[in-house]
Design a protein around this motif. Sequence first.
Motif, mmCIF file in Angstrom:
data_model
loop_
_atom_site.group_PDB
_atom_site.id
_atom_site.type_symbol
_atom_site.label_atom_id
_atom_site.label_comp_id
_atom_site.label_asym_id
_atom_site.label_seq_id
_atom_site.Cartn_x
_atom_site.Cartn_y
_atom_site.Cartn_z
ATOM 1 N N UNK A 250 0.503 -1.422 -0.147
ATOM 2 C CA UNK A 250 0.259 -0.213 -0.636
ATOM 3 C C UNK A 250 0.703 1.085 -0.189
ATOM 4 N N UNK A 251 0.425 2.480 -0.192
ATOM 5 C CA UNK A 251 0.893 3.742 -0.077
ATOM 6 C C UNK A 251 -0.293 5.010 0.297
ATOM 7 N N UNK A 252 0.048 5.574 0.756
ATOM 8 C CA UNK A 252 -0.659 6.730 1.256
ATOM 9 C C UNK A 252 0.461 8.202 0.685
ATOM 10 N N UNK A 253 -0.673 8.917 0.311
ATOM 11 C CA UNK A 253 -0.625 10.269 0.558
ATOM 12 C C UNK A 253 -2.197 11.562 0.554
ATOM 13 N N UNK A 254 -0.962 12.345 1.721
ATOM 14 C CA UNK A 254 -1.188 13.010 1.947
ATOM 15 C C UNK A 254 -0.844 14.144 1.710
ATOM 16 N N UNK A 255 -1.976 15.394 1.985
ATOM 17 C CA UNK A 255 -2.128 16.685 1.293
ATOM 18 C C UNK A 255 -3.774 17.973 1.536
ATOM 19 N N UNK A 256 -3.698 18.507 0.853
ATOM 20 C CA UNK A 256 -4.307 20.289 1.445
ATOM 21 C C UNK A 256 -4.880 20.235 0.653
ATOM 22 N N UNK A 257 -6.539 20.583 0.693
ATOM 23 C CA UNK A 257 -7.470 21.389 0.327
ATOM 24 C C UNK A 257 -7.935 22.843 0.297
ATOM 25 N N UNK A 258 -7.862 23.422 -0.373
ATOM 26 C CA UNK A 258 -8.417 25.072 -0.206
ATOM 27 C C UNK A 258 -9.618 26.077 -0.584
ATOM 28 N N UNK A 259 -10.453 26.460 -0.358
ATOM 29 C CA UNK A 259 -11.574 26.736 -0.892
ATOM 30 C C UNK A 259 -12.244 28.091 -0.146
ATOM 31 N N UNK A 260 -12.676 28.837 -0.786
ATOM 32 C CA UNK A 260 -12.585 29.927 0.048
ATOM 33 C C UNK A 260 -14.776 30.420 0.007
ATOM 34 N N UNK A 261 -15.430 29.117 -0.328
ATOM 35 C CA UNK A 261 -16.882 28.462 -0.068
ATOM 36 C C UNK A 261 -16.902 27.733 0.500
ATOM 37 N N UNK A 262 -18.484 27.489 0.625
ATOM 38 C CA UNK A 262 -19.014 25.560 1.455
ATOM 39 C C UNK A 262 -18.783 24.991 -0.019
ATOM 40 N N UNK A 263 -19.881 25.761 -0.979
ATOM 41 C CA UNK A 263 -20.220 25.076 -2.519
ATOM 42 C C UNK A 263 -18.634 24.371 -3.226
ATOM 43 N N UNK A 264 -17.754 25.196 -3.136
ATOM 44 C CA UNK A 264 -16.511 24.412 -3.818
ATOM 45 C C UNK A 264 -15.722 23.794 -2.588
#
Length: 395
Positions: A250-264
């Motif tokens: 197995x492998x693992x990826x981690x990262x971050x998600x950024x948005x400025x509104x709740x829909x996005x």
Amino acid sequence: MIFNTLGVSPALRERLIAIRRDLHQHPELAFAETRTRDVLERELLRLSPVRIDRVATTGLIARIAGKDPHAPVVALRGDIDALPIREATGLPFASHIDGAMHACGHDVHAAWTLGAATLLREQPAEGDVLIVMQPGEEIGEGARAVLQSGLLDDVQAIFGAHVDRRFVVGQVVAQAGPLAASTDVFDIVLIGKGAHGARPHESADPVVCMASVISALQTIVARRVNPAAPAVVTVGMITAGSAPNIIPEQVELRGTLRATDEVTRALLQDELRQICTHIAAAHRVTARVTFSGGVPPVVNGVHAAAWAAEAAAHVLGADAVVRLGYTNMAGEDFAFYQERIPGCFLRVGARNADEEVIAAHSPRFDVAEDAIAVGAAVLAECARRASSSLNAGAR
Ligand code: NI
């Protein structure tokens, strides 16, 4: 010095700078701010009579009485924690703690919030003002812990501010709408079937699958998000394999998600899950996707932003109020307050005109100290204006 006109006496200005330098020298990480808390508590007690509650492990809430005990209550929030960074400023008051540094200016935020409390003691708002010294902003958990105390339940407006070295001292951003992004951490585990590196046909190779997943994740912002809405998908960590000739299980990826509104924000999560699940299936691999640790976007309310802009213009002159330009895609846990309380988060210029821009979270980060008096005066005035307007509306 133009900043003597802010209603901040030279004596107060010097005291706030001294407190800031003391905090700077003794930085403490999230939820370990015991010395910081004690310093701030001692200083707030000088404003006596003042009620002080300890909250959120290492936080404080002080109640500065207004003119009318029945008027609406507003709050000012300063964050107080440092970062796990080794300081490289060479300042005479540089960190004494190896591996900890006020590299985001929260020492300044603590000092100007204390300054605002002092100014509100001298010239009170209509209603009571809660002074929130918040721990644990850098890990995105302090604001929630403060809210859990219940002490902000009757607060009708809240203000906070961040130093910003893209702007010079005397400039303030106080605008409605999005100011900072949501910050969701994703964790993707791709589970395949390990094999000898020389016999790939006997494997379900999660490494090759991972390569496809990373490429495909780039299409979320490019092809799924409305181009008018800012968004970020970043893979920052990969954990895979133990030897060159072994295909791992197995492998693992981690990262971050950024948005400025709740829909996005919801769309980013949904698309990421879709891509992982279906690409994994094509590789005979299983994908496990989890999200954690997110703060919502900071979105300033129309009324609160208007009070803040009026306050900044009153203190510094109309030219002082400037636009942010592009939305900041970093996160700020002030957003949790704004889910419950209308509020405005400001950015306060913190660079002298002849200095270079040094990013927050850099080991060389420093703040022009005249920003402390500016932050104190503007925040105190935010509280007075919000308090008066809310009180007029309540009658
Ligand atoms: Ni910060």
